[in-house]
Enzyme design. Structure first.
Site, PDB file in Angstrom:
ATOM      1  N   GLU A  15       9.081   1.143 -10.672  1.00  0.00           N
ATOM      2  CA  GLU A  15       8.361   2.211  -9.971  1.00  0.00           C
ATOM      3  C   GLU A  15       9.205   3.483  -9.957  1.00  0.00           C
ATOM      4  O   GLU A  15      10.332   3.508 -10.446  1.00  0.00           O
ATOM      5  CB  GLU A  15       8.056   1.793  -8.523  1.00  0.00           C
ATOM      6  CG  GLU A  15       6.747   1.038  -8.337  1.00  0.00           C
ATOM      7  CD  GLU A  15       5.536   1.965  -8.321  1.00  0.00           C
ATOM      8  OE1 GLU A  15       5.692   3.180  -8.639  1.00  0.00           O
ATOM      9  OE2 GLU A  15       4.435   1.487  -8.035  1.00  0.00           O
ATOM     10  N   ASN A 136       0.113   5.841  -2.499  1.00  0.00           N
ATOM     11  CA  ASN A 136       0.894   5.854  -3.726  1.00  0.00           C
ATOM     12  C   ASN A 136       0.947   7.239  -4.340  1.00  0.00           C
ATOM     13  O   ASN A 136       0.128   8.101  -4.059  1.00  0.00           O
ATOM     14  CB  ASN A 136       0.270   4.895  -4.747  1.00  0.00           C
ATOM     15  CG  ASN A 136       1.144   3.695  -5.009  1.00  0.00           C
ATOM     16  OD1 ASN A 136       2.346   3.825  -5.207  1.00  0.00           O
ATOM     17  ND2 ASN A 136       0.541   2.519  -4.993  1.00  0.00           N
ATOM     18  N   ASP A 183      -2.162   4.408  -9.237  1.00  0.00           N
ATOM     19  CA  ASP A 183      -0.823   4.117  -8.708  1.00  0.00           C
ATOM     20  C   ASP A 183       0.012   5.401  -8.772  1.00  0.00           C
ATOM     21  O   ASP A 183      -0.373   6.421  -8.231  1.00  0.00           O
ATOM     22  CB  ASP A 183      -0.202   2.963  -9.509  1.00  0.00           C
ATOM     23  CG  ASP A 183       0.912   2.248  -8.763  1.00  0.00           C
ATOM     24  OD1 ASP A 183       1.630   2.897  -7.993  1.00  0.00           O
ATOM     25  OD2 ASP A 183       1.086   1.030  -8.953  1.00  0.00           O
TER      26      ASP A 183
END
Length: 280
Positions: A15, A136, A183
């Site tokens: 991430e 997100n 995301d």
């Protein structure tokens, strides 16, 4: 465009891709690892730090080599004290600095309980936005006038007006995709928005008016974040995750890169004046 698997280090939950000081920095979120790699040729990761708590993303700090990190249930300098945002059963999920030097952090429940997620700003005593589930991506337009924020569980990306002093204004639905899960996000120099779609094996670029402009398909099932970097800032890096997959492939959890036609900007720096005294 040719998609390249940049390395074969399959992260559990890659991430927070950010281009910082001429390097690509990512996190393995639940493992608490902060990693970097070069952006000119494919290369393995080098570990910057390993924390005993989750790390959502980092940002450079103006005037030094330190990093600001969203970690555990709060945010602060990577190896320093944190301002706590949330309590038991919660964790950070994502974070980004804005063009004015502020650091924004999202939190969520481990069990993804609806409505318990929030958006925070380092130095502010309370959440700036509540009622989210899996917040997100936070990404800013190049001038800092707009904030893009996904609530992944609801398939929605909102765009907020942002004042010069960091207050959120008008809120609009930028994108609603009930059958897809937005995301991590980033913007390029003309304000296009790149979005990774968890579970869909794609990242997409949207124009500032919300129209779909480009789609890139990946061999990995769970794209998680995107960042523009490389020698001319026109290389799109894409993190992925093997988290939750019963039979992950050699692509799931890997880092990918593809050269695109509109460059981005390095990660914005956090200004010391925006956090000193806020992390206690």
């Amino acid at each position: 465009m040719t998609l390249t698997q940049w390395n074969f280090e399959r992260l559990e939950l890659g991430e927070g891709a950010r281009w910082i000081n001429g390097r690509l920095v990512v996190v393995d979120l639940l493992a608490g690892r902060v990693l970097e790699t070069r952006g000119d040729v494919p290369a393995p990761f080098t570990e910057i730090a390993a924390l005993p708590v989750p790390v959502g993303a980092v940002a450079p700090v103006r005037g030094g080599d330190d990093l600001m990190a969203a970690s555990g249930t709060g945010a602060g300098l990577l190896h320093g004290p944190r301002q706590e945002f949330a309590g038991e059963g919660m964790r950070v999920n994502d974070a980004v600095a804005d063009p004015h030097g502020r650091f924004w952090v999202t939190t969520m429940a481990y069990d993804t309980e609806p409505g318990t997620g929030a958006l925070h700003r380092l130095g502010s005593p309370s959440p700036v936005l509540k009622g989210l589930t899996i917040p997100n991506g936070p990404a800013f337009s190049p001038d800092g006038e707009y904030l893009y924020l996904a609530d992944s569980a609801r398939g929605t990306v909102h765009r907020f007006d942002v004042s010069r002093d960091g207050e959120l204004g008008a809120r609009r639905v930028f994108l609603h995709t009930p059958n897809h899960t937005p995301d991590g996000m980033t913007t390029d120099v003309i304000g296009n928005v790149w979005i990774a779609f968890w579970g869909a094996s794609v990242v997409r670029r949207y124009r500032p008016d919300g129209r779909l402009d480009r789609e890139i398909t990946l061999p990995a099932r769970q794209p998680t974040s995107v960042s523009l970097g490389g020698p001319d800032l026109s290389r799109l890096f894409i993190t992925t995750a093997k988290y939750g997959l019963r039979r992950p492939s050699l692509h799931d959890g890997a880092l990918f890169a593809v050269d695109v036609d509109v460059p981005g900007r390095p990660a914005d720096e956090v200004h010391p004046a925006e956090y000193q005294g806020g992390a206690e």
